[in-house]
Scaffold this motif. Structure first.
Motif: not given
Length: 302
Positions: A169-171, A116-121, A175-176
């Motif tokens: 960066t936008l991604q 999940e987190v690898l896909e998010q970044v 997320m933040i």
């Protein structure tokens, strides 16, 4: 409903030997707030974060996270903290996926969370590649993945988008922002003024271990907008700046340029955080130097 204080920093001072690195720092951060700590290298940012996360005990003062004194924090408290710092600390020969899998084991996090987190970044397609082959930007993204892997209540981010392309960066910003909406309290250091103004509710400008200004980014910019400038760009390529203290003369000049059809763009030119910091300290936020904070942190001060 009363607003809960998540981070309470009271009169924190830090010495390394005879060198004072932080001087009487006081800050209060609300639960779910993103606060930015801005300052050039050596200003004391890393030292303050180490105190806030229990890695250093301050020479004086205290830091409370969710009511817990970080100088006496128990192990359970550290499970609520996520950190992304300069010293990435990865196993370089292992893949990014296996690195996160190890940390997932530390926190009893399901392996599905790694994907999940690898896909998010945007790193999932590189999950089998060894970290030693990652670019700096990819390592930064992996570090952010590790910091949020266990869904911490407090997140400390040191230059989270350094070296990243605009799309990534936008991604990361999204997320933040989502984590902030979920109630995570985020402490951010950055040299990117656009990032600070976009993400942070409040910012603190740190210079030589002291906070020289604090507040909402736009409010700080307006506070130091003494000149109240208007900037005009002509089709000829010429830039003109008008001082608006003399409103009649400025209006007459603008009207004349408008009437002649020479103006391509016109906008106000308030100061930004970079120029405010420069005015207050005579230094740029972009400056880098190897000074007492870095030297003493590694026990080798000259």
């Amino acid at each position: 409903m009363a607003i809960k204080t998540a981070i309470d920093i009271r009169r924190v001072t830090q010495y390394f030997g005879e060198q004072k690195v932080l001087a009487d720092i006081t800050l209060s951060v609300e639960k779910g707030e993103i606060i930015g700590l801005l300052g050039p290298s050596g200003a004391g940012k890393t030292t303050l974060i180490k105190i806030m996360t229990g890695q250093l005990v301050p020479s004086a003062g205290s830091v409370m996270l969710d009511g817990h004194d970080m100088a006496e924090a128990k192990q359970e408290m550290y499970r609520n903290i996520g950190m992304m710092m300069d010293d990435l600390g990865f196993y370089e020969r292992l893949s990014g996926y296996d690195n996160l899998k190890i940390f997932a084991g530390f926190y009893d996090v399901p392996e599905a969370r790694v994907r999940e987190v690898l896909e998010q970044v945007g790193l999932y397609r590189y999950r089998k590649s060894p970290v030693q082959k990652f670019s700096k930007g990819m390592k930064n993204r992996l570090a952010l993945s590790r910091a949020v892997l266990h869904r911490p209540a407090f997140l400390f981010l040191d230059e989270p988008t350094a070296g990243l392309d605009p799309a990534t960066t936008l991604q990361i910003h999204k997320m933040i922002g989502q984590m902030q909406k979920d109630g995570v309290t985020i402490f951010l250091t950055t040299h990117n003024m656009v990032e600070a103004e976009k993400l942070c509710k409040h910012v603190a400008l740190l210079h030589d271990g002291s906070i020289v200004e604090y507040g909402e980014p736009q409010a700080i910019n307006r506070k130091y907008n003494y000149r109240n400038r208007l900037k005009i760009h002509l089709y000829s390529g010429e830039d003109i700046e008008l001082e608006l203290q003399n409103a009649k003369e400025a209006a007459k000049t603008v009207f004349e340029y408008l009437q002649s059809g020479q103006i391509e763009t016109i906008h106000s030119a308030e100061p930004d955080l970079e120029s405010v910091f420069l005015e207050l300290t005579g230094r740029s936020l972009q400056e880098g130097r190897q000074d007492a904070e870095e030297d003493w942190s590694f026990g080798k001060a000259d």
